[in-house]
Write a protein that holds these residues in place. Structure first.
Motif, short mmCIF file in Angstrom:
data_model
loop_
_atom_site.label_atom_id
_atom_site.label_comp_id
_atom_site.label_asym_id
_atom_site.label_seq_id
_atom_site.Cartn_x
_atom_site.Cartn_y
_atom_site.Cartn_z
N GLU A 18 -9.69 -8.27 -0.24
CA GLU A 18 -10.11 -9.67 -0.39
C GLU A 18 -10.11 -10.38 0.96
O GLU A 18 -11.02 -11.15 1.28
CB GLU A 18 -9.19 -10.40 -1.36
CG GLU A 18 -9.28 -9.95 -2.81
CD GLU A 18 -8.28 -10.70 -3.68
OE1 GLU A 18 -7.87 -11.81 -3.29
OE2 GLU A 18 -7.91 -10.16 -4.74
N LEU A 19 -9.07 -10.12 1.75
CA LEU A 19 -8.95 -10.75 3.06
C LEU A 19 -10.12 -10.35 3.96
O LEU A 19 -10.66 -11.18 4.70
CB LEU A 19 -7.63 -10.36 3.71
CG LEU A 19 -7.39 -10.87 5.13
CD1 LEU A 19 -7.39 -12.39 5.16
CD2 LEU A 19 -6.06 -10.32 5.68
N ASP B 116 -5.30 -1.67 7.81
CA ASP B 116 -5.00 -0.32 8.30
C ASP B 116 -3.55 0.04 8.04
O ASP B 116 -3.23 1.16 7.61
CB ASP B 116 -5.32 -0.24 9.79
CG ASP B 116 -5.02 1.13 10.37
OD1 ASP B 116 -5.76 2.08 10.05
OD2 ASP B 116 -4.04 1.26 11.12
N GLY B 117 -2.65 -0.91 8.28
CA GLY B 117 -1.23 -0.65 8.07
C GLY B 117 -0.90 -0.36 6.61
O GLY B 117 -0.16 0.57 6.30
N ALA C 4 0.28 3.30 5.14
CA ALA C 4 1.56 3.41 4.42
C ALA C 4 1.34 4.01 3.03
O ALA C 4 2.14 4.84 2.57
CB ALA C 4 2.20 2.03 4.30
N ALA C 5 0.24 3.62 2.38
CA ALA C 5 -0.06 4.15 1.05
C ALA C 5 -0.37 5.64 1.11
O ALA C 5 0.08 6.43 0.26
CB ALA C 5 -1.22 3.39 0.43
N ARG C 6 -1.11 6.05 2.13
CA ARG C 6 -1.46 7.47 2.26
C ARG C 6 -0.20 8.31 2.50
O ARG C 6 -0.04 9.39 1.93
CB ARG C 6 -2.46 7.66 3.40
CG ARG C 6 -3.82 7.03 3.15
CD ARG C 6 -4.70 7.13 4.38
NE ARG C 6 -5.09 8.52 4.66
CZ ARG C 6 -5.64 8.91 5.81
NH1 ARG C 6 -5.82 8.04 6.80
NH2 ARG C 6 -5.97 10.17 5.98
N VAL C 7 0.67 7.82 3.37
CA VAL C 7 1.90 8.55 3.66
C VAL C 7 2.79 8.64 2.43
O VAL C 7 3.37 9.69 2.11
CB VAL C 7 2.65 7.85 4.83
CG1 VAL C 7 4.08 8.38 4.94
CG2 VAL C 7 1.91 8.07 6.14
N GLN D 79 -1.47 -2.87 -4.90
CA GLN D 79 -1.73 -4.30 -4.98
C GLN D 79 -2.04 -4.88 -3.60
O GLN D 79 -2.94 -5.72 -3.45
CB GLN D 79 -0.54 -5.03 -5.60
CG GLN D 79 -0.29 -4.72 -7.07
CD GLN D 79 0.89 -5.51 -7.60
OE1 GLN D 79 1.01 -6.71 -7.35
NE2 GLN D 79 1.78 -4.85 -8.34
N ALA D 80 -1.29 -4.44 -2.61
CA ALA D 80 -1.49 -4.94 -1.25
C ALA D 80 -2.86 -4.53 -0.70
O ALA D 80 -3.50 -5.29 0.03
CB ALA D 80 -0.38 -4.43 -0.34
N ILE D 81 -3.31 -3.32 -1.06
CA ILE D 81 -4.65 -2.88 -0.64
C ILE D 81 -5.71 -3.82 -1.21
O ILE D 81 -6.69 -4.17 -0.54
CB ILE D 81 -4.90 -1.42 -1.08
CG1 ILE D 81 -4.06 -0.47 -0.21
CG2 ILE D 81 -6.39 -1.06 -0.99
CD1 ILE D 81 -4.08 0.97 -0.68
#
Length: 334
Positions: free
Chosen positions: A294-295, A240-241, A245-248, A287-289
């Motif tokens: 995967e997590l 979610d975080g 952050a990506a959307r903002v 990349q973090a998404i």
């Protein structure tokens, strides 16, 4: 959502959809209905992937000893062609002393089996993915009501914001809130509950990850795991975080009010995301998404160790922020 509990005389049933919790509840409802009518029924639960046709034939064959049987074949969307053919053939002439349930996770593959079962008079439980905030809010209200309580509108919003999209986590939190506070659950009750639960644990881990605090992230992760916080809560908080952050970051404005209206998020959440997005690039967040996705699969059974999967994801996301941020500063001449 899952259909009403099945009539005990139902002989063919399909449970179809992406939402794992709803699928599990639908299968449990069938099992309970069958066992209520036939307490001594044999229960066979099989995974379709890799299932030999001969083994399926054995459990579907008429019993020499009489009695009712319940056969649940899970994951038929992954079934081989020969197994699908065997199930399709069975549906044309089902055994009156056997209840067959096929579980399909959605999508086009092997959907013909579900259509055949339906055409043969079988019942269907639809378990679609609950993806909108409104649907999750409705789910929370229903869970609280089922547990014997009531919940205010602001408490629903607070709970969904704190816990995230995982239905099992939402259901568990809703049930625990009613058990702890009883009667009406309000926003203060949610805040109090999460002070020692998801808000302080899963979301604290996520906050440390997003600001690139490797040591702090790992310390908070170990602290959360030691206190028994569910792996899915931590994984959902991280996802979610990162997504927020990506959307903002993706919108060409830093005005909190404009972002809140455009993203349909509360202003406090936008401010937090803006703070956490500093030091990130769009490429890094993308990349973090991917790591967060995967997590999500890892903590739901793909990984051998959910603890290790969480630690690995934390390290990867922090490293992505450092590498992509450094590259961006280098390109800018800093």
């Amino acid at each position: 959502m899952a259909a009403a509990p099945p009539a005990p005389t139902s002989r063919l049933r399909a449970v179809v959809g992406e939402e794992e919790l709803l699928r599990a509840r639908a299968v449990a409802a069938v099992r309970a209905a069958v066992l209520e009518r036939h307490p001594d029924a044999e229960v066979h639960e099989l995974a379709a992937l890799g299932l030999p046709v001969g083994q399926l034939a054995d459990v579907l064959a008429p019993s020499l000893f009489g009695g009712h049987r319940l056969v649940v074949v899970g994951g038929v969307h992954e079934a081989a062609g020969a197994l699908v053919d065997a199930l399709t053939s069975y549906c044309t002439d089902p055994d009156p002393d056997l209840t067959l349930v096929v579980v399909h996770h959605g999508g086009k593959r092997n959907e013909g089996l579900v259509k055949t079962l339906t055409a043969a008079g079988g019942a269907v439980d639809d378990c679609p993915k609950i993806s909108s905030a409104g649907d999750r809010a409705a789910f929370v209200r229903n869970e609280v009501r089922a547990a014997g309580g009531r919940i205010t509108a602001d408490a629903v919003t607070a709970l969904v914001d704190a816990v995230g999209a995982d239905l099992r986590a939402l259901s568990s939190a809703a049930t625990q809130l009613v058990a702890d506070f009883g009667g009406t659950v309000d926003a203060d009750a949610v805040a109090h509950f999460h002070r020692g639960q998801a808000e302080v644990t899963g979301f604290t881990v996520a906050e440390r990850v997003l600001v690139g605090d490797r040591q702090g992230s790992l310390e908070m992760l170990r602290w959360a795991l030691d206190r028994g916080v569910a792996h899915v809560l931590i994984a959902d908080a991280i996802a979610d975080g990162v997504r927020t952050a990506a959307r903002v970051t993706s919108l060409n404005t830093s005005n909190t009010g404009e972002l809140a209206r455009a993203l349909k998020l509360p202003p406090w959440k936008v401010k937090k995301a803006q703070s956490q997005a500093r030091g990130w690039t769009i490429d890094g967040l993308q990349q973090a998404i991917g790591v967060a996705a995967e997590l999500n699969a890892d903590v739901k059974g793909v990984a051998a160790s959910a603890d290790y999967a969480l630690e690995r994801a934390v390290r990867r996301i922090v490293a992505i922020r450092a590498v992509t941020g450094r590259a961006a500063r280098s390109r800018a001449g800093y």
